[in-house]
Write an enzyme that holds these catalytic residues in place. Structure first.
Site, mmCIF file in Angstrom:
data_model
loop_
_atom_site.group_PDB
_atom_site.id
_atom_site.type_symbol
_atom_site.label_atom_id
_atom_site.label_comp_id
_atom_site.label_asym_id
_atom_site.label_seq_id
_atom_site.Cartn_x
_atom_site.Cartn_y
_atom_site.Cartn_z
ATOM 1 N N HIS A 1 6.653 -61.656 2.334
ATOM 2 C CA HIS A 1 7.175 -62.293 1.108
ATOM 3 C C HIS A 1 8.277 -61.431 0.505
ATOM 4 O O HIS A 1 8.123 -60.217 0.352
ATOM 5 C CB HIS A 1 6.037 -62.472 0.097
ATOM 6 C CG HIS A 1 6.447 -63.157 -1.163
ATOM 7 N ND1 HIS A 1 6.978 -64.431 -1.183
ATOM 8 C CD2 HIS A 1 6.411 -62.739 -2.466
ATOM 9 C CE1 HIS A 1 7.245 -64.780 -2.434
ATOM 10 N NE2 HIS A 1 6.915 -63.762 -3.227
ATOM 11 N N ASP B 1 9.945 -62.861 -8.885
ATOM 12 C CA ASP B 1 9.171 -63.297 -7.729
ATOM 13 C C ASP B 1 9.058 -64.812 -7.774
ATOM 14 O O ASP B 1 8.577 -65.373 -8.758
ATOM 15 C CB ASP B 1 7.786 -62.653 -7.764
ATOM 16 C CG ASP B 1 6.913 -63.056 -6.586
ATOM 17 O OD1 ASP B 1 7.392 -63.822 -5.724
ATOM 18 O OD2 ASP B 1 5.755 -62.622 -6.529
ATOM 19 N N CYS C 1 11.036 -68.087 0.053
ATOM 20 C CA CYS C 1 11.091 -66.921 -0.845
ATOM 21 C C CYS C 1 12.382 -66.125 -0.674
ATOM 22 O O CYS C 1 12.987 -65.681 -1.654
ATOM 23 C CB CYS C 1 9.879 -66.024 -0.627
ATOM 24 S SG CYS C 1 9.682 -65.443 1.079
#
Length: 343
Positions: A234, A251, A302
């Site tokens: 990630h 994030d 991501c």
């Protein structure tokens, strides 16, 4: 020369006036200064007999009505001016709508549509069969992009280090090309944070990454410093915000990493001391997770979100995008890499 008129002695009431329900006001005036009234006043059925004016409407009422007429005239004038101003305002608003058509607005630039030529070029690069073919080579960073490398920009694929790092190089070149249009930024590559936290914390391992001879500037001269952070599978982003004196964490899954921000605060203290001999109290700067972020709605975007956080922040723009834009941004990133030019 004017002459005065004396009041005549009162007359005995006649049958016609004694029973009248209203009173009549009698006023003496000068012959030479006989009142000049407008048409509305004359319609009040004044009876003039010589120098005596008999009013069937009391004087206070006449004065009040005259005042009302003047007031109404002013109100009509004011109403006209308001309408005129409103038309002027609407005209300016229409002009504001038209002016952007003569050039792209800042908020439109990240969403410029593709030409047919762009579509063909990107589709060919992402869909060709020779996966080992070299598509571009970025000489200053010595990053080589093969078709296999670029194909991480296809739907459902995770972005790799080469594509991310080349895109960050292109963002820096964009800023140098148009310094008045973009913030002054530094873009660390994907290996910096891994190196910094080797063995817990190791400033010496990255000390030579930021010499002024190598960069041409010091980190304290920047508005923002971007640090990609990879957590196994990630991508996240940390920002050393020099301009606003704070550390920020972004994030696309909505998490927060205070440890990463404290590590970067410590790094900045060591970096400034090493390069200039000065002490900066960066450990007291605010550390925050950026709120109201656009978030991913799948398990593979991501890296793309991280790149667009960097792109928009380096433009000094709000994060005005979302999951629905990711397909476009994947193709746009591919186009900019193929052209070796970020727009």
């Amino acid at each position: 020369m004017s002459s005065s008129v004396a009041h005549p002695p009162p007359l005995p009431p006649s049958p016609s006036t004694a029973d009248a329900p209203s009173r009549v006001e009698v006023i003496a005036v000068d012959d030479a200064e006989e009142r000049q009234d407008d048409e509305e006043a004359r319609e009040e059925e004044e009876e003039v007999k010589g120098s005596v004016v008999v009013r069937r409407v009391p004087l206070y009422k006449e004065l009040y009505e005259a005042s009302s007429r003047r007031r109404d005239a002013k109100l009509r004038t004011l109403e006209f001016e308001v309408r005129l101003a409103e038309k002027g305002r609407l005209g300016l608003e229409q002009l504001a709508d038209v002016l952007p058509r003569f050039g792209p607005r800042k908020e439109d630039e990240p969403f410029v549509p593709f030409t047919d030529e762009d579509e063909d070029s990107v589709d060919h690069a992402l869909g060709g069969r020779n996966r080992r073919e070299r598509l571009v080579v970025h000489e200053s960073s010595n990053i080589v992009i093969t078709r296999e490398t670029l194909q991480c920009l296809n739907e459902t694929e995770w972005l790799n280090d080469e594509v991310i790092n080349l895109y960050l190089e292109l963002l820096k070149e964009r800023e140098l090309r148009e310094p008045n249009k973009f913030l002054k930024c530094h873009f660390f590559n994907t290996f910096f944070y891994k190196k910094l936290i080797t063995g817990g914390y190791d400033y010496k391992s990255v000390r030579r990454w930021t010499t002024k001879r190598k960069l041409g500037y010091s980190l304290l001269e920047c508005d923002k410093i971007f640090v990609p952070i990879h957590k196994e599978v990630h991508w996240c982003l940390a920002v050393i915000n020099i301009r606003d004196k704070k550390f920020q964490f972004l994030d696309s899954l909505g998490s927060m990493d205070m440890k990463a921000l404290r590590t970067l605060a410590r790094y900045l203290v060591d970096e400034v001391k090493d390069k200039s001999g000065q002490h900066i109290d960066a450990l007291s700067w605010k550390q925050e997770g950026v709120k109201n972020l656009p978030l991913q709605e799948n398990g593979w975007d991501c890296g793309m979100f991280m790149l667009k956080y960097i792109d928009f922040y380096s433009r000094d723009m709000g994060l005005t995008f979302g999951q629905k834009h990711m397909h476009y941004f994947r193709k746009r990133t591919a186009k900019e890499i193929l052209n070796l030019r970020a727009e």
